[in-house]
Design a protein around this motif. Structure first.
Motif, PDB file in Angstrom:
ATOM      1  N   LEU A 171      15.038  71.945  55.255  1.00  0.00           N
ATOM      2  CA  LEU A 171      13.677  72.409  54.978  1.00  0.00           C
ATOM      3  C   LEU A 171      13.276  73.357  56.102  1.00  0.00           C
ATOM      4  O   LEU A 171      13.224  72.951  57.269  1.00  0.00           O
ATOM      5  N   SER A 172      12.999  74.612  55.762  1.00  0.00           N
ATOM      6  CA  SER A 172      12.691  75.627  56.771  1.00  0.00           C
ATOM      7  C   SER A 172      11.369  76.300  56.460  1.00  0.00           C
ATOM      8  O   SER A 172      11.091  76.633  55.298  1.00  0.00           O
ATOM      9  N   PHE A 173      10.575  76.498  57.504  1.00  0.00           N
ATOM     10  CA  PHE A 173       9.319  77.228  57.410  1.00  0.00           C
ATOM     11  C   PHE A 173       9.310  78.278  58.515  1.00  0.00           C
ATOM     12  O   PHE A 173       9.678  77.996  59.657  1.00  0.00           O
ATOM     13  N   ALA A 174       8.885  79.494  58.173  1.00  0.00           N
ATOM     14  CA  ALA A 174       8.891  80.587  59.149  1.00  0.00           C
ATOM     15  C   ALA A 174       7.616  81.393  59.043  1.00  0.00           C
ATOM     16  O   ALA A 174       7.104  81.641  57.939  1.00  0.00           O
ATOM     17  N   ASN A 175       7.122  81.792  60.179  1.00  0.00           N
ATOM     18  CA  ASN A 175       5.949  82.656  60.256  1.00  0.00           C
ATOM     19  C   ASN A 175       6.348  83.879  61.085  1.00  0.00           C
ATOM     20  O   ASN A 175       6.625  83.775  62.281  1.00  0.00           O
ATOM     21  N   ARG A 185      12.243  77.955  52.825  1.00  0.00           N
ATOM     22  CA  ARG A 185      13.504  77.792  52.107  1.00  0.00           C
ATOM     23  C   ARG A 185      13.831  76.311  52.025  1.00  0.00           C
ATOM     24  O   ARG A 185      13.646  75.560  52.985  1.00  0.00           O
ATOM     25  N   VAL A 186      14.310  75.896  50.860  1.00  0.00           N
ATOM     26  CA  VAL A 186      14.703  74.506  50.622  1.00  0.00           C
ATOM     27  C   VAL A 186      16.154  74.508  50.157  1.00  0.00           C
ATOM     28  O   VAL A 186      16.503  75.181  49.181  1.00  0.00           O
ATOM     29  N   MET A 187      16.981  73.751  50.843  1.00  0.00           N
ATOM     30  CA  MET A 187      18.383  73.595  50.455  1.00  0.00           C
ATOM     31  C   MET A 187      18.694  72.104  50.393  1.00  0.00           C
ATOM     32  O   MET A 187      18.295  71.336  51.267  1.00  0.00           O
ATOM     33  N   SER A 207      22.917  70.938  43.981  1.00  0.00           N
ATOM     34  CA  SER A 207      23.111  72.067  44.888  1.00  0.00           C
ATOM     35  C   SER A 207      21.906  72.981  44.712  1.00  0.00           C
ATOM     36  O   SER A 207      21.834  73.759  43.765  1.00  0.00           O
ATOM     37  N   VAL A 208      20.965  72.860  45.623  1.00  0.00           N
ATOM     38  CA  VAL A 208      19.683  73.549  45.512  1.00  0.00           C
ATOM     39  C   VAL A 208      19.574  74.576  46.630  1.00  0.00           C
ATOM     40  O   VAL A 208      19.859  74.276  47.796  1.00  0.00           O
ATOM     41  N   ASN A 209      19.176  75.777  46.279  1.00  0.00           N
ATOM     42  CA  ASN A 209      18.914  76.837  47.253  1.00  0.00           C
ATOM     43  C   ASN A 209      17.745  77.657  46.731  1.00  0.00           C
ATOM     44  O   ASN A 209      17.898  78.509  45.872  1.00  0.00           O
ATOM     45  N   SER A 223      20.472  77.367  41.981  1.00  0.00           N
ATOM     46  CA  SER A 223      20.420  75.925  42.197  1.00  0.00           C
ATOM     47  C   SER A 223      20.809  75.208  40.916  1.00  0.00           C
ATOM     48  O   SER A 223      20.642  75.741  39.810  1.00  0.00           O
ATOM     49  N   SER A 224      21.301  73.998  41.088  1.00  0.00           N
ATOM     50  CA  SER A 224      21.604  73.161  39.925  1.00  0.00           C
ATOM     51  C   SER A 224      21.573  71.703  40.339  1.00  0.00           C
ATOM     52  O   SER A 224      22.083  71.342  41.400  1.00  0.00           O
TER      53      SER A 224
END
Length: 929
Positions: A353-357, A376-378, A396-398, A422-423
């Protein structure tokens, strides 16, 4: 020690019945009573070894005289209950127990068997109470093993000493090697006190985890802790290390820590100005929580910053969590949480789990300032097939914002990839039954167009083809109806396509489409004329919809400044249905042709296999009510449009259909002479063409344009090295001056051709590399990793390192392969004619991708990942790296010289994981936005 002691060795064996050897802790021995009751000449020595010893721990020596004291094991046995004395004779009959006499043991007897041996000899000096071992001596007691060229043990002091020897040239050999319950010591001299269990070791070198400690003097305490004097700590495995931390005092707590006082970094024996007040090197194994040290970078867009710093939290064998963050001087920041989970023989997975500013420009100047908030969520999940047979679940989620990769990802593969997918799927198979069920969620996202497509929930229930009229046991010749098969396929689909800017808003839900399709195929095959297969079939499909889409032309709608008129779209909810049915037959066969060459020709033969197929189908018009006329211009021109164009399960075709489909596939092979063939024929088969052919169809019941486009294709793998695929589409009809198709074939227009080439593509790829001496070993290592359970912590760590490999390929190169080169070429062509204007739009893309590396020397390697766009006549995204193997260190230089994102970095880091934070890094990133 005098030489006459060695010469009198056999005399000592005749005077005593037992010889007891020693090891590094203690060497007990028992002098048995002589055969006569006369007192022994060394009565006081014997008494000191036997007084006060419990009666139930008396060791009995082996009676095999052939060993001559070179390999003996002392084993405790049960002594007689009555008290014994030294003057009582010992029976020589060792087969019985009643008449056997065993003397007392001394107080310093051991509680476990001891084994010892020496290549040359073992000498016992009774008056001095000492044992001497000569020639590759080895002793073992419990989990402790000591080997050396020379060893001696003193009974009075309880000290075992091991030393080296010198050859005729005066060079030492046979250094003492101690392995004490996993602790390894290599030294010049070793002394061990059997009473206090303390040791003094000189000029020793020991390994603790990935590190090595060399000390001039070492003290070992009974609790296994180590104190060293004048030490060096390094992860280099050479006797003279390339680098080490010099410290006067050091302490080692086994399986926990190596702790030192003030230390100085020394490189190639030269002290450096780098001093540290203290050092702590963990040597624990397994999962450990700790700080992840950040790296210093300079980014032209974000400023100076610290990246990839954070904390690792180990929460047991089933779960862990990695927290990382980045912060920059211009105000940009990002946070990433990466938990992983696993349960042996059940499942394993991980999430990011990524968050960017990201901030751009000066906040005080509003016209030049902007901000991008991205996420982004993977997620990856896999289920062990043995956990629940017949049931599988995987994910497999992207998923993320389209600008996340633009500002937060720097590796080559992510830069050139504009699609995310994703799937999540669940499936169940009923054992012994023809039923299968699958449910899934799929997602696709184009980062360039910002289009997002999500399909959820999707479910499919399938009944494989069954043969209801076929008996369990066929008696005689099978009937034609025995091969009559029937199946079922049911599909539930919900999908929505939208721009990522409307995610979660009403526009996204308005575009949601739901539908269900039922298909019942009936088929059977009949062999005819021996070489042909005749296959009739019947199919019925039912479509259910929950939404009808109605498009109308609005003359007053402004599309642009210069034009009026556009399409309005409305939705009508409810239950709607449509259906389709068809019947058909097909006939197929295979034809073989062979051309033989002469006996002296290196080409033995060429074989051609041709597989023609022809089929006929008939379909009534059952979907007329699913279509309507859409007037799309101010001149009231119309086109047939379906109410369910955006349906997730498709739309049945409109109109009657009575068509014949045809196709032909070819295969071409060649046999040539080969010396490598071990058979008598000395032949080798080479595939010239794996497949090439053409297919199309003709609809007899169509009002116009009965002949379909021709599809041509070819594929091959020449010499198992060059992969070639090609394809194209040919339109058999001509067009008029305004670009509209007319019902006239191209060959009827005076041209010797089957049609106009409207699109074509060709792709070639190959790979070359030099031989790898360790290829078999690496293949075995890869196979071992693949065979391991994927929930293993080491396997999960390797998966997480893949991203680091892509980001900095210079740090992960294979120096065992001198050079390698991968090439791929693609060419696509399309020719579209714009109706009403007659304009022609030709689109050509031509691209060459290449990547590889080569070794300037066995320790220097240069690599590049790049490509060339022939249409734009410029290089594509290029990454150049240079690597230097420094044995225990590695240097890498990464350079992205051209493009929107340019980057330069140089990194010098130790290979050892324990010192991974001791890295020198200089990185700069530049943007052209």
């Amino acid at each position: 020690m005098h030489l006459n002691h060695k010469n009198n060795y056999k005399k000592f064996l005749r005077q005593i019945y037992l010889v007891f050897a020693g090891i590094l802790i203690v060497i007990p021995f028992i002098i048995t009573a002589v055969a006569t009751p006369a007192p022994d000449a060394y009565e006081s020595f014997n008494k000191s070894f036997t007084d006060g010893v419990p009666k139930d721990t008396v060791p009995i020596p082996k009676t095999d005289s052939s060993s001559k004291g070179k390999d003996t094991t002392l084993r405790p046995v049960t002594a007689p209950a009555e008290e014994v004395t030294d003057s009582v004779p010992v029976s020589t009959d060792y087969t019985g127990t009643d008449s056997m006499f065993v003397p007392k043991l001394s107080k310093d007897s051991l509680d476990a068997p001891i084994t010892y041996k020496a290549k040359d000899s073992i000498v016992l000096v009774v008056p001095d109470k000492r044992f001497y071992f000569y020639g590759t001596a080895n002793t073992k007691y419990k989990k402790t093993t000591l080997s050396a060229e020379r060893m001696n043990y003193t009974q009075s002091t309880g000290i075992m000493e091991a030393t080296t020897a010198q050859d005729t040239a005066g060079k030492p050999y046979g250094r003492p090697q101690l392995d004490d319950n996993g602790q390894a010591f290599d030294s010049d001299t070793l002394r061990y006190n059997i009473t206090t269990q303390r040791a003094k070791i000189y000029n020793t070198r020991s390994q603790y985890g990935e590190g090595f400690v060399a000390s001039q003097q070492t003290k070992r305490e009974p609790d296994n802790s180590i104190f060293g004097f004048r030490n060096g700590y390094t992860t280099c495995n050479l006797d003279t290390p390339h680098f080490q931390f010099r410290a006067k005092k050091i302490k080692v707590i086994p399986d926990k820590l190596v702790i030192s006082g003030p230390a100085n970094l020394e490189i190639e024996g030269v002290p450096t100005p780098l001093f540290i007040p203290f050092a702590i090197f963990p040597i624990t194994h397994g999962q450990q929580s700790g700080i992840l040290v950040p790296g210093y970078v300079v980014n032209a867009q974000k400023g100076m910053g610290l990246e990839n710093g954070g904390y690792y939290i180990g929460l047991g064998d089933n779960f862990d969590l990695t927290l990382r963050g980045e912060v920059y001087s211009y105000g940009s920041w990002s946070l990433t949480a990466s938990p992983t989970y696993r349960k042996r023989y059940h499942y394993n997975g991980g999430m990011t789990l990524s968050f960017a500013n990201t901030r751009f420009g000066d906040p005080s100047v509003k016209t030049e300032f902007s901000r991008s908030r991205d996420f982004r969520v993977m997620w990856n999940h896999s289920m062990d097939s043995k956990a629940r047979p017949g049931v599988t679940f995987g994910a497999s989620v992207n998923f993320g914002t389209s600008s996340y990769n633009k500002f937060n990802v720097y590796d080559y593969s992510s830069r050139v990839n504009n699609n995310l997918g994703s799937s999540i799927s669940f499936s169940k198979t009923w054992q012994g039954k023809p039923f299968n069920f699958t449910s899934s969620l799929t997602h696709s996202q184009n980062l360039t167009t910002r289009d997002v497509n999500i399909s959820f929930p999707s479910a499919t229930f399938t009944m494989n083809t069954i043969y209801p009229f076929q008996p369990k046991e066929v008696v005689g010749r099978a009937k034609w109806y025995h091969k009559l098969g029937i199946g079922y396929n049911g599909t539930l689909q919900n999908s929505v396509t939208f721009k990522d800017s409307v995610f979660g808003k009403s526009k996204m839900f308005d575009a949601l489409q739901s539908g269900m399709k039922h298909a019942i195929p009936i088929s059977f095959s009949i062999p005819v004329f021996k070489n042909f297969t005749f296959s009739p079939s019947i199919s019925y499909s039912e479509y259910w919809f929950t939404k009808k889409t109605i498009r109308t032309f609005n003359r007053n709608k402004r599309v642009s400044i210069d034009s009026l008129g556009g399409i309005d779209t409305t939705y009508q909810s409810g239950f709607f249905s449509a259906r389709q049915a068809s019947a058909g037959v097909s006939l197929s066969t295979a034809l073989y042709g062979m051309y033989q060459f002469g006996k002296d020709s290196k080409i033995k033969a060429i074989r051609h296999v041709m597989r023609p197929t022809i089929s006929a189908s008939l379909a009534p018009d059952l979907a007329k009510n699913a279509y309507y006329d859409l007037y799309y211009t101010r001149d009231s021109q119309k086109v047939r449009q379906s109410y369910f164009t955006s349906s997730s399960v498709g739309v049945p075709s409109e109109g009657r259909s009575g068509s014949i489909s045809f196709g032909i596939d070819n295969n071409l092979e060649m046999k040539v002479f080969s010396k490598k063939d071990t058979s008598a024929n000395k032949e080798k088969k080479i595939k010239l063409l794996d497949g090439f052919g053409i297919n199309g169809s003709y609809n007899f019941l169509a009002d116009s344009f009965q002949l379909s486009n021709f599809n041509i294709y070819a594929r091959t793998n020449l010499f198992d090295k060059l992969n070639i695929t090609a394809g194209g589409t040919i339109d058999p009809y001509v067009v008029n001056a305004r670009g509209n198709r007319i019902e006239k074939y191209v060959w009827q227009d005076g041209k010797f051709s089957i049609g106009r080439l409207t699109s074509a593509n060709i792709a070639l790829s190959t790979s070359f590399q030099s031989s790898d001496k360790k290829s078999k070993q690496k293949e075995q290592e890869i196979q071992n990793i693949e065979n391991e359970q994927s929930n293993d912590a080491a396997f999960q760590a390797q998966q997480r390192q893949l991203q680091a490999v892509r980001k900095n390929p210079g740090e992960y190169v294979d120096f065992d392969i001198p050079w390698k080169l991968d090439l791929s070429y693609s060419l696509t062509y399309s020719k579209n004619i714009i109706p009403d204007s007659g304009g022609v739009v030709k689109t050509i893309t031509q691209y060459l991708a290449f990547n590889g590396d080569f070794s300037l020397t066995p320790k220097w390697k240069i690599g590049v990942n790049s490509g060339y766009n022939f249409i734009d006549n410029k290089l594509a995204y290029t990454n150049v790296y240079i690597s230097r193997d420094l044995h225990c260190w590695q240097m890498s230089i990464n350079l992205i010289p051209i493009g929107t994102y340019r980057q330069f970095s140089i990194t010098i880091s130790p290979k050892s994981g324990i010192l991974r934070d001791l890295r020198l890094n200089r990185s700069r990133t530049f943007y052209d936005l």
